[in-house]
Design a protein around this motif. Structure first.
Motif, PDB file in Angstrom:
ATOM      1  N   LEU A 111       0.801  -1.326   0.080  1.00 42.69           N
ATOM      2  CA  LEU A 111       0.170  -0.116  -0.068  1.00 42.69           C
ATOM      3  C   LEU A 111       0.856   1.241   0.073  1.00 42.69           C
TER       4      LEU A 111
ATOM      5  N   ASN B 152     -12.451  -9.654  -7.110  1.00 38.12           N
ATOM      6  CA  ASN B 152     -12.823  -8.831  -5.882  1.00 38.12           C
ATOM      7  C   ASN B 152     -12.846  -7.538  -6.485  1.00 38.12           C
TER       8      ASN B 152
ATOM      9  N   ARG C 113     -13.198  -4.473  -5.195  1.00 42.42           N
ATOM     10  CA  ARG C 113     -12.780  -3.212  -4.729  1.00 42.42           C
ATOM     11  C   ARG C 113     -11.465  -3.732  -3.584  1.00 42.42           C
ATOM     12  N   GLY C 114     -10.426  -2.981  -3.591  1.00 37.41           N
ATOM     13  CA  GLY C 114      -9.435  -3.409  -2.778  1.00 37.41           C
ATOM     14  C   GLY C 114      -8.235  -2.613  -3.050  1.00 37.41           C
ATOM     15  N   PRO C 115      -7.115  -2.910  -2.218  1.00 34.45           N
ATOM     16  CA  PRO C 115      -5.809  -2.265  -2.565  1.00 34.45           C
ATOM     17  C   PRO C 115      -5.375  -2.304  -4.085  1.00 34.45           C
TER      18      PRO C 115
ATOM     19  N   THR D 195      -7.049  -2.305  -6.678  1.00 29.14           N
ATOM     20  CA  THR D 195      -7.927  -1.376  -7.556  1.00 29.14           C
ATOM     21  C   THR D 195      -7.813  -0.056  -7.005  1.00 29.14           C
ATOM     22  N   ASP D 196      -6.890   0.208  -5.893  1.00 30.74           N
ATOM     23  CA  ASP D 196      -6.865   1.257  -5.152  1.00 30.74           C
ATOM     24  C   ASP D 196      -8.148   1.902  -4.726  1.00 30.74           C
ATOM     25  N   TYR D 197      -9.020   0.798  -4.295  1.00 28.62           N
ATOM     26  CA  TYR D 197     -10.088   1.247  -3.571  1.00 28.62           C
ATOM     27  C   TYR D 197     -11.194   1.861  -4.511  1.00 28.62           C
ATOM     28  N   GLU D 198     -10.937   1.777  -5.916  1.00 28.10           N
ATOM     29  CA  GLU D 198     -11.925   2.338  -6.897  1.00 28.10           C
ATOM     30  C   GLU D 198     -12.824   0.977  -7.269  1.00 28.10           C
ATOM     31  N   ARG D 199     -14.167   1.436  -7.150  1.00 30.11           N
ATOM     32  CA  ARG D 199     -15.127   0.224  -7.445  1.00 30.11           C
ATOM     33  C   ARG D 199     -14.833   0.094  -9.255  1.00 30.11           C
TER      34      ARG D 199
END
Length: 260
Positions: free
Chosen positions: A60, A121, A123-125, A127-131
């Protein structure tokens, strides 16, 4: 989502330079390496005691700092590959790839549809938390930006290298000299003719297939030699070596100055 700058470097046939995190797992180390100007950092799980939580934090911070986090996984099960990727790794360094079939099975686990069957998955690290609002397009982007580097560490890997290089999704090849020398019956003798021939075989085979190749360097002189040969992947030393070399040289000089 972030682009992976290693792809642009390799497309231009330019070398990418990095190092290893093998003992230092403080997140600030990632920022320090980024500010130093390195392109990537290999986060070691195969030969370290790093936990997946520590690796996730390192990935991260590396992403935010602008250095590419590559993880060498701890095991061979599918989740050993996918957990670091879901935690934010932008690529994997795969130990001891012996065959195209082996590499293909790993890519099946680590690439999303339609290339593979990696569990999705949204959304997560990673994807930089982008949906993922445009899933098919963004999944294809994730597949492209997640690099896969195969380590050649055995005679089997050398024998099958041409087929390995032809597996879709392979990004680069790295020679693992220690294990390779052992498999060739000359453990630790990296200047043995068998090792020299093996490295030349890797270079020739990768060049003929248009696959970036590389291996670690420990000093600027040897690094410069391989840069002239066209190396595209170079982990330089590691954290333990950098600390040891810096402080052992300093300690020697300080003691000499003090007459100790």
């Amino acid at each position: 989502m972030r682009k992976n700058p290693l792809n642009a470097l390799w497309a231009a046939r330019k070398p990418a330079f990095g190092t290893w995190a093998t003992v230092v797992h403080h997140p600030r180390f990632m920022k320090l390496l980024a500010v130093a100007g390195l392109d990537f950092v290999i986060i070691e799980m195969e030969h370290s005691d790093f936990t997946i939580a520590e690796v996730g934090t390192l990935c991260l911070v590396a992403r935010e700092a602008g250095i590419v986090p590559i993880v060498r996984p701890a095991g061979l099960a599918p989740h050993d590959y996918t957990r670091p990727l879901d935690a934010g790794a932008m690529g994997l360094l795969l130990p001891n790839i012996d065959s195209a079939e082996q590499l293909e099975s790993i890519l099946q686990a680590t690439k999303f549809y339609p290339r593979g069957k990696r569990i999705l998955n949204l959304r997560g690290p990673h994807t930089d938390y982008e949906r993922l609002t445009r899933p098919l397009e963004q999944i294809a982007e994730l597949n492209q930006e997640t690099v896969t580097v195969a380590m050649i560490e055995s005679q089997g890997g050398l024998d099958n290298l041409d087929a390995i290089c032809r597996v879709p999704g392979l990004s680069a090849v790295m020679v693992g000299p220690d294990d390779l020398s052992q498999d060739l019956g000359v453990p630790g003798d990296l200047q043995h003719p068998s090792m020299v021939a093996a490295i030349e075989h890797v270079i020739a085979t990768c060049d003929s297939n248009g696959v970036p190749w590389g291996f670690s360097a420990q000093d600027p002189a040897s690094a410069a030699k391989w840069i002239q040969r066209g190396i595209c992947w170079m982990p330089y030393a590691n954290d333990a070596a950098a600390l040891f070399n810096t402080f052992s040289n300093a300690a020697k000089q300080l003691k000499e100055s003090a007459g100790r």
